[in-house]
Enzyme design. Structure first.
Site, short mmCIF file in Angstrom:
data_model
loop_
_atom_site.label_atom_id
_atom_site.label_comp_id
_atom_site.label_asym_id
_atom_site.label_seq_id
_atom_site.Cartn_x
_atom_site.Cartn_y
_atom_site.Cartn_z
CE LYS A 28 33.80 10.56 -9.65
NZ LYS A 28 33.40 9.27 -10.23
CB SER A 29 36.78 5.68 -5.58
OG SER A 29 36.91 5.83 -6.97
NE ARG A 33 35.31 1.28 -3.75
CZ ARG A 33 35.19 1.75 -5.00
NH1 ARG A 33 34.75 2.99 -5.21
NH2 ARG A 33 35.47 0.99 -6.05
CD GLN A 176 32.31 2.02 -12.17
OE1 GLN A 176 31.67 1.50 -13.08
NE2 GLN A 176 32.53 3.32 -12.09
CG ASP A 327 38.47 7.67 -13.68
OD1 ASP A 327 37.90 7.12 -14.64
OD2 ASP A 327 38.16 7.47 -12.50
CE LYS A 354 36.57 4.10 -17.31
NZ LYS A 354 36.34 3.33 -16.08
NE ARG A 358 35.90 10.13 -18.99
CZ ARG A 358 35.90 9.88 -17.67
NH1 ARG A 358 36.76 9.03 -17.16
NH2 ARG A 358 35.05 10.51 -16.89
C1 S3P Z 1 35.75 3.56 -10.09
C2 S3P Z 1 36.26 2.67 -11.00
C3 S3P Z 1 36.61 3.03 -12.38
C4 S3P Z 1 36.69 4.55 -12.56
C5 S3P Z 1 35.55 5.26 -11.90
C6 S3P Z 1 35.54 4.99 -10.41
C7 S3P Z 1 35.42 3.09 -8.74
O1 S3P Z 1 35.60 2.54 -13.25
O2 S3P Z 1 36.74 4.85 -13.94
O3 S3P Z 1 35.64 6.65 -12.10
O4 S3P Z 1 35.21 3.93 -7.83
O5 S3P Z 1 35.37 1.87 -8.54
P1 S3P Z 1 35.64 1.05 -13.86
O6 S3P Z 1 35.34 0.11 -12.78
O7 S3P Z 1 34.59 1.06 -14.92
O8 S3P Z 1 37.01 0.89 -14.43
#
Ligand code: S3P
Length: 450
Positions: A28-29, A33, A176, A327, A354, A358
């Site tokens: 997903k991340s 991007r 993020q 996560d 989150k 959680r």
């Molecule tokens: C993510 C960063 C994390 C993670 C999220 C995805 C990312 O969040 O919990 O599911 O893709 O950069 P945070 O930046 O709030 O830690």
């Protein structure tokens, strides 16, 4: 409620052995991007293995609204014709990022140094999440934000007309926030410097370098110092998105707690900024091995094999590992329920902000299923009941949070009695094939609504 409106109540029944291969979706991340950087690049970026979950589809729609051409060319295959760094056009309508914190925060960063105005919103979960952590640093570039009280969505961002580069120390461990600042720095002249005290996932840094940006990371006493030179000329890329370790966590965990299980989860990225859960499970005594270890596109990758593990012990998870498994605490708490002894999870304040709180969501749902949880603002402890020791029989609220929903469905597979959730709809945000994948391994999941 589901992000689609109608809740989808579900029940997970105690399961026979889970056996087979579990091909989980793309990361997903990295998917978010790839779309955003493709949209900032003139020419065609092609992406394979993209996660086609609701979160990422919302980012695809947003990139179209900012002027990129984004098309699906096959299953998981996408083509992006971007507009170039600084080339975003003003969206005609509100950008709805659905449930996606990563999507909205990265996009706010990416548009913050372009002289356009955009308004963002999302579902009830996203509208409750703090955006001050993004609006603070983008204000340093010259952007303005007008949101609801507490820095909540809906929010309008007015991009800076004459952006200046910044030096920013990220106040909380957050990829993020780090990424939003780097993306904003792309259209600022000169060097933008981001400093993080704890290493968080580094996909943005890796991908920026891949597109041709000048970016360096230095480990110093202050932390990781990341320096980006603004206004790069990006070259379009071919990106093969690896499979998501955060999704792999669910079939792996289910296999560990269901008697007789033996599950192979192929092609999982083991980037050290993401693989903390697997290290933790192995320390707990899980029968989890890495097979066929290799390097793909500069990232360590392996096939994970997880087998039923009746001898797991609770441990104190090192707080410095939190960012690399942030996560995965919900599903870790499920595995911990089947271990012997206490599993202590500390230094995890970020879990409170989150998709849901959680710690609270898991603690209440575990208690409803006979597991004892102690908690404080930034810690929680699960007292394990040993293999086959979890009574189950309760229902948990998913709170618009995909990982909470999937965690409780996994709990039900190993428990003595079925476990329900009020809404499985949010699972589609990150793992749309969760249900067929888990039932294909042998799980019994049931939709109990009309
Ligand atoms: C993510 C960063 C994390 C993670 C999220 C995805 C990312 O969040 O919990 O599911 O893709 O950069 P945070 O930046 O709030 O830690």
């Amino acid at each position: 409620m589901s992000s689609h409106g109608t809740p989808i109540p579900m029940v997970s029944h105690p399961s026979g052995p889970l056996v087979g291969d579990a091909h989980v979706p793309g990361d997903k991340s990295i998917s978010h991007r790839a779309l955003i950087l493709g949209a900032l690049t003139v020419g065609e970026t092609s992406i394979t293995g993209l996660l086609e979950g609701d979160d990422v589809l919302a980012t695809a729609a947003a990139m179209r609204a900012f002027g990129a051409e984004v098309t699906q060319t096959g299953p998981g295959a996408w083509s992006v014709h971007g507009v170039g760094v600084g080339g975003f056009g003003e969206p005609e309508d509100v950008i709805d990022c659905g449930n996606a914190g990563t999507g909205v925060r990265l996009i706010m960063g990416a548009m913050a140094t372009t002289p356009i105005t955009a308004t963002f919103t999302g579902d009830a979960s996203l509208r409750g999440r703090p955006m001050g952590r993004i609006t603070d640093p983008i204000a340093l570039f010259g952007a303005q934000a007008h949101g609801r009280s507490g820095g909540r969505l809906p929010m309008t961002i007015v991009g800076a007309a004459a952006p200046v580069p910044v030096r920013y120390i990220v106040p909380m461990p957050s990829a993020q926030v780090k990424s939003a600042v780097l993306l904003a720095g792309l259209n600022a002249p000169g060097q933008t410097v981001v400093i993080e005290r704890e290493a968080t996932r580094d996909h943005t840094e890796r991908m920026l370098a891949g597109f041709g940006a000048e970016i360096t990371t230095e480990e110093t006493d202050e932390g990781r110092v990341i320096t980006l030179t603004g206004q790069p000329e990006f070259a379009p890329q071919s990106i093969d998105v690896p499979r998501d370790p955060s999704s792999a966590a669910f079939p792996v965990a289910a296999a560990l707690i269901v008697e007789g299980s033996d599950v192979l989860v192929p092609n999982i990225g083991l980037n050290p900024t993401r693989s903390g859960l697997f290290t933790t499970l192995r320390e707990m005594g899980a029968d989890l091995s890495y097979e066929n270890e290799r390097v793909v596109a500069g990232e360590p990758v392996a096939d994970l094999r997880a087998r039923y593990s009746p001898d797991m012990r609770g441990i104190a998870v090192p707080p410095e590992r939190a960012a690399s498994m942030i996560d995965e605490y919900p599903i870790l708490s499920v595995v911990a329920s089947f271990a012997t002894g206490r599993t202590e999870m500390r230094g995890v304040k970020e879990l409170r902000v989150k998709e849901s709180d959680r710690i609270d969501a898991m603690a209440r749902g575990l208690e409803a299923n006979g597991v004892t949880v102690e908690e404080g603002e930034d810690w929680w402890i699960v007292t394990g009941l040993g293999p086959k020791g979890v009574p189950g029989g309760g229902t948990a609220a998913a709170r618009l949070d995909h990982r909470i929903a999937m965690s409780f469905l996994c709990l039900g597979m190993g428990a003595q009695a079925a476990v329900g959730i009020d809404d499985g709809g949010p699972i589609a945000t990150s793992f749309p094939i969760f249900e067929p994948l888990m039932t294909g391994l042998g799980a019994t999941l049931e939709r109990t609504g009309d």
